[in-house]
Design a protein around this motif. Structure first.
Motif, PDB file in Angstrom:
ATOM      1  N   LYS A 146       3.750  29.148   6.371  1.00 52.39           N
ATOM      2  CA  LYS A 146       4.684  29.399   5.355  1.00 52.39           C
ATOM      3  C   LYS A 146       5.699  28.511   5.189  1.00 52.39           C
ATOM      4  O   LYS A 146       6.017  27.897   3.987  1.00 52.39           O
ATOM      5  CB  LYS A 146       5.477  30.632   6.007  1.00 52.39           C
ATOM      6  N   GLU A 147       6.336  27.634   6.054  1.00 55.12           N
ATOM      7  CA  GLU A 147       7.127  26.539   5.923  1.00 55.12           C
ATOM      8  C   GLU A 147       6.590  25.180   5.187  1.00 55.12           C
ATOM      9  O   GLU A 147       7.108  24.864   4.385  1.00 55.12           O
ATOM     10  CB  GLU A 147       7.662  26.073   7.243  1.00 55.12           C
ATOM     11  N   ILE A 148       5.260  25.150   5.525  1.00 54.77           N
ATOM     12  CA  ILE A 148       4.497  23.966   4.996  1.00 54.77           C
ATOM     13  C   ILE A 148       4.123  24.255   3.253  1.00 54.77           C
ATOM     14  O   ILE A 148       4.459  23.652   2.462  1.00 54.77           O
ATOM     15  CB  ILE A 148       2.865  23.766   5.383  1.00 54.77           C
ATOM     16  N   GLU A 149       4.054  25.757   2.772  1.00 57.27           N
ATOM     17  CA  GLU A 149       3.589  25.908   1.642  1.00 57.27           C
ATOM     18  C   GLU A 149       5.080  25.991   0.669  1.00 57.27           C
ATOM     19  O   GLU A 149       5.054  25.692  -0.324  1.00 57.27           O
ATOM     20  CB  GLU A 149       3.316  27.537   1.505  1.00 57.27           C
ATOM     21  N   GLU A 150       6.201  26.569   1.565  1.00 57.58           N
ATOM     22  CA  GLU A 150       7.474  26.505   1.055  1.00 57.58           C
ATOM     23  C   GLU A 150       7.793  24.990   0.595  1.00 57.58           C
ATOM     24  O   GLU A 150       8.254  24.662  -0.404  1.00 57.58           O
ATOM     25  CB  GLU A 150       8.433  27.018   1.635  1.00 57.58           C
ATOM     26  N   ARG A 151       7.407  23.854   1.382  1.00 58.96           N
ATOM     27  CA  ARG A 151       8.088  22.553   1.516  1.00 58.96           C
ATOM     28  C   ARG A 151       7.140  22.198   0.312  1.00 58.96           C
ATOM     29  O   ARG A 151       7.749  21.215  -0.542  1.00 58.96           O
ATOM     30  CB  ARG A 151       7.555  21.935   2.849  1.00 58.96           C
ATOM     31  N   ASP A 152       5.867  22.324   0.241  1.00 58.49           N
ATOM     32  CA  ASP A 152       4.975  21.972  -0.863  1.00 58.49           C
ATOM     33  C   ASP A 152       5.664  22.058  -2.196  1.00 58.49           C
ATOM     34  O   ASP A 152       5.674  21.412  -3.181  1.00 58.49           O
ATOM     35  CB  ASP A 152       3.562  22.519  -0.983  1.00 58.49           C
ATOM     36  N   TYR A 153       5.858  23.503  -2.472  1.00 58.72           N
ATOM     37  CA  TYR A 153       6.590  23.872  -3.507  1.00 58.72           C
ATOM     38  C   TYR A 153       7.862  23.252  -4.033  1.00 58.72           C
ATOM     39  O   TYR A 153       8.046  22.688  -5.128  1.00 58.72           O
ATOM     40  CB  TYR A 153       6.857  25.522  -3.702  1.00 58.72           C
ATOM     41  N   ARG A 154       8.659  23.105  -3.114  1.00 56.97           N
ATOM     42  CA  ARG A 154      10.060  22.288  -3.250  1.00 56.97           C
ATOM     43  C   ARG A 154       9.690  20.839  -3.558  1.00 56.97           C
ATOM     44  O   ARG A 154      10.338  20.165  -4.478  1.00 56.97           O
ATOM     45  CB  ARG A 154      10.848  22.273  -2.054  1.00 56.97           C
ATOM     46  N   ASP A 155       8.681  20.278  -2.793  1.00 60.37           N
ATOM     47  CA  ASP A 155       8.364  18.681  -3.211  1.00 60.37           C
ATOM     48  C   ASP A 155       7.435  18.518  -4.274  1.00 60.37           C
ATOM     49  O   ASP A 155       8.064  17.608  -5.278  1.00 60.37           O
ATOM     50  CB  ASP A 155       7.548  18.238  -2.200  1.00 60.37           C
ATOM     51  N   MET A 156       7.021  19.626  -5.052  1.00 54.92           N
ATOM     52  CA  MET A 156       6.353  19.377  -5.984  1.00 54.92           C
ATOM     53  C   MET A 156       7.008  19.672  -7.467  1.00 54.92           C
ATOM     54  O   MET A 156       6.751  19.580  -8.403  1.00 54.92           O
ATOM     55  CB  MET A 156       4.891  20.225  -6.166  1.00 54.92           C
ATOM     56  N   HIS A 157       7.825  20.768  -7.069  1.00 54.02           N
ATOM     57  CA  HIS A 157       8.799  21.129  -8.458  1.00 54.02           C
ATOM     58  C   HIS A 157      10.274  20.670  -8.497  1.00 54.02           C
ATOM     59  O   HIS A 157      10.874  21.155  -9.290  1.00 54.02           O
ATOM     60  CB  HIS A 157       8.821  22.710  -8.283  1.00 54.02           C
ATOM     61  N   ARG A 158      10.541  19.782  -7.707  1.00 48.57           N
ATOM     62  CA  ARG A 158      11.955  19.276  -7.678  1.00 48.57           C
ATOM     63  C   ARG A 158      11.953  18.378  -8.835  1.00 48.57           C
ATOM     64  O   ARG A 158      11.260  17.950  -9.379  1.00 48.57           O
ATOM     65  CB  ARG A 158      12.211  18.557  -6.343  1.00 48.57           C
ATOM     66  N   GLU A 159      13.323  18.365  -9.354  1.00 47.47           N
ATOM     67  CA  GLU A 159      13.711  17.727 -10.583  1.00 47.47           C
ATOM     68  C   GLU A 159      13.517  16.186 -10.405  1.00 47.47           C
ATOM     69  O   GLU A 159      12.875  15.622 -11.450  1.00 47.47           O
ATOM     70  CB  GLU A 159      15.046  18.147 -11.263  1.00 47.47           C
ATOM     71  N   ASN A 160      14.132  15.632  -9.326  1.00 53.06           N
ATOM     72  CA  ASN A 160      14.107  14.399  -9.149  1.00 53.06           C
ATOM     73  C   ASN A 160      12.642  13.677  -8.549  1.00 53.06           C
ATOM     74  O   ASN A 160      12.592  14.186  -7.321  1.00 53.06           O
ATOM     75  CB  ASN A 160      15.358  13.731  -8.675  1.00 53.06           C
ATOM     76  N   ILE A 202       1.082  -1.066   0.021  1.00 55.75           N
ATOM     77  CA  ILE A 202      -0.004   0.031   0.178  1.00 55.75           C
ATOM     78  C   ILE A 202       0.949   1.024   0.045  1.00 55.75           C
ATOM     79  O   ILE A 202       1.754   1.458   0.915  1.00 55.75           O
ATOM     80  CB  ILE A 202      -0.880   0.063   1.261  1.00 55.75           C
ATOM     81  N   ALA A 203       0.835   2.144  -1.145  1.00 56.24           N
ATOM     82  CA  ALA A 203       1.561   3.294  -1.321  1.00 56.24           C
ATOM     83  C   ALA A 203       0.807   4.474  -0.573  1.00 56.24           C
ATOM     84  O   ALA A 203      -0.561   4.720  -1.361  1.00 56.24           O
ATOM     85  CB  ALA A 203       2.048   3.247  -2.597  1.00 56.24           C
ATOM     86  N   ILE A 204       0.991   5.384   0.046  1.00 54.85           N
ATOM     87  CA  ILE A 204       0.351   6.443   0.528  1.00 54.85           C
ATOM     88  C   ILE A 204       1.287   7.842   0.429  1.00 54.85           C
ATOM     89  O   ILE A 204       2.358   7.912   1.049  1.00 54.85           O
ATOM     90  CB  ILE A 204      -0.105   6.362   2.091  1.00 54.85           C
ATOM     91  N   ASP A 205       0.941   8.508  -0.452  1.00 51.37           N
ATOM     92  CA  ASP A 205       1.871   9.841  -0.992  1.00 51.37           C
ATOM     93  C   ASP A 205       1.207  11.011  -0.579  1.00 51.37           C
ATOM     94  O   ASP A 205      -0.365  10.849  -0.021  1.00 51.37           O
ATOM     95  CB  ASP A 205       1.833   9.736  -2.505  1.00 51.37           C
ATOM     96  N   GLY A 206       1.732  12.076  -0.401  1.00 48.68           N
ATOM     97  CA  GLY A 206       0.935  13.196  -0.090  1.00 48.68           C
ATOM     98  C   GLY A 206       2.013  14.470   0.521  1.00 48.68           C
ATOM     99  O   GLY A 206       3.021  14.044   0.777  1.00 48.68           O
ATOM    100  N   PRO A 207       1.557  15.645   0.593  1.00 41.75           N
ATOM    101  CA  PRO A 207       2.269  16.821   1.117  1.00 41.75           C
ATOM    102  C   PRO A 207       2.497  16.553   2.523  1.00 41.75           C
ATOM    103  O   PRO A 207       1.858  16.014   3.218  1.00 41.75           O
ATOM    104  CB  PRO A 207       1.470  17.882   0.727  1.00 41.75           C
ATOM    105  N   ALA A 208       3.412  17.443   2.994  1.00 45.67           N
ATOM    106  CA  ALA A 208       4.050  17.508   4.393  1.00 45.67           C
ATOM    107  C   ALA A 208       2.911  17.834   5.362  1.00 45.67           C
ATOM    108  O   ALA A 208       2.024  18.820   4.892  1.00 45.67           O
ATOM    109  CB  ALA A 208       4.923  18.649   4.538  1.00 45.67           C
ATOM    110  N   GLY A 209       2.578  17.126   6.370  1.00 42.98           N
ATOM    111  CA  GLY A 209       1.911  17.429   7.359  1.00 42.98           C
ATOM    112  C   GLY A 209       0.375  17.081   7.127  1.00 42.98           C
ATOM    113  O   GLY A 209      -0.636  17.322   7.741  1.00 42.98           O
TER     114      GLY A 209
END
Length: 221
Positions: A174-188, A5-12
């Motif tokens: 603010k930290e969560i929004e920044e983390r979301d952006y990094r996680d969703m836009h990273r190259e790898n 079972i794979a569970i993905d999603g943003p921080a928090g």
């Protein structure tokens, strides 16, 4: 055959809490992949390695040994070079470091290999950012668990305050929004909802309701 079972999603979004409970209900092994990246982040912080310097982080991989074990209650314990760092990796600072180092492909290659090896041996519930897309693309059940930024910040702030840490809810947002952006836009291996994942928004759900939603999906498969 092991069931995955794979569970993905943003921080928090509550992935770890939910995944642990689902694994316990089903008698599966829970694997917190984020904890592995946090261990790499902690190593860098402890050894003065600039996490924004990819070459320095990648060069340090050869000195990092991460292993996973489970205590008598089935809770995952993370070991970094032989030391149990399960509690040390849960700070905001380590979380930010983990988000940065997880962008580097050699770091991902090292940890994904470990994660896949674990899943090949036993039925697992694994949570992270790229489980359904990269780590376990053939998982039997895929879930994308999310919640609003405001709700995730509220949960994270409550968690920190329960640990005795002070925090500003706006800063956490603010930290969560920044983390979301990094996680969703990273190259790898960016955070994405794969087409065959079931979307669950837990903003207005209790923990038990979220767990039941996932168990219902698994049972129907």
């Amino acid at each position: 055959m092991p069931y995955s079972i794979a569970i993905d999603g943003p921080a928090g979004a509550g992935k770890s809490t939910i995944a642990k409970a689902v694994a316990r209900e089903l008698g599966y092994v829970y694997i917190d992949t984020g904890a592995m990246y946090r261990a790499v982040g902690l190593y860098c912080l402890n050894n003065g390695i600039n996490t924004n310097d990819e070459s320095s982080v990648v060069a340090s991989i050869k000195d990092i040994d991460i292993s996973i074990s489970y205590d008598e209650e089935g809770a995952q314990q993370v070991f970094l070079n032989g030391e149990n760092v399960s509690s040390k990796i849960r700070t905001q600072e380590v979380g930010a470091a983990a988000s940065t180092v997880s962008q580097y492909q050699p770091v991902r290659d090292l940890l994904v290999a470990l994660q896949q090896k674990l899943a090949s041996k036993t039925s697992v519930v694994m949570d992270g950012r790229d489980i359904g897309s990269k780590v376990l693309p053939n998982a039997d059940t895929k879930i994308y668990l999310t919640a609003s930024v405001e709700e995730r910040a509220r949960r994270r702030a409550k968690e920190l305050m329960e640990k005795g840490e002070t925090c500003d809810i706006r800063e956490v947002e603010k930290e969560i929004e920044e983390r979301d952006y990094r996680d969703m836009h990273r190259e790898n291996s960016p955070l994405i909802k794969v087409p065959d994942a079931v979307l669950i928004d837990s903003s207005d759900l209790t923990i038990d309701e979220t767990i039941d939603s996932i168990l219902d999906i698994v049972i129907k498969r």
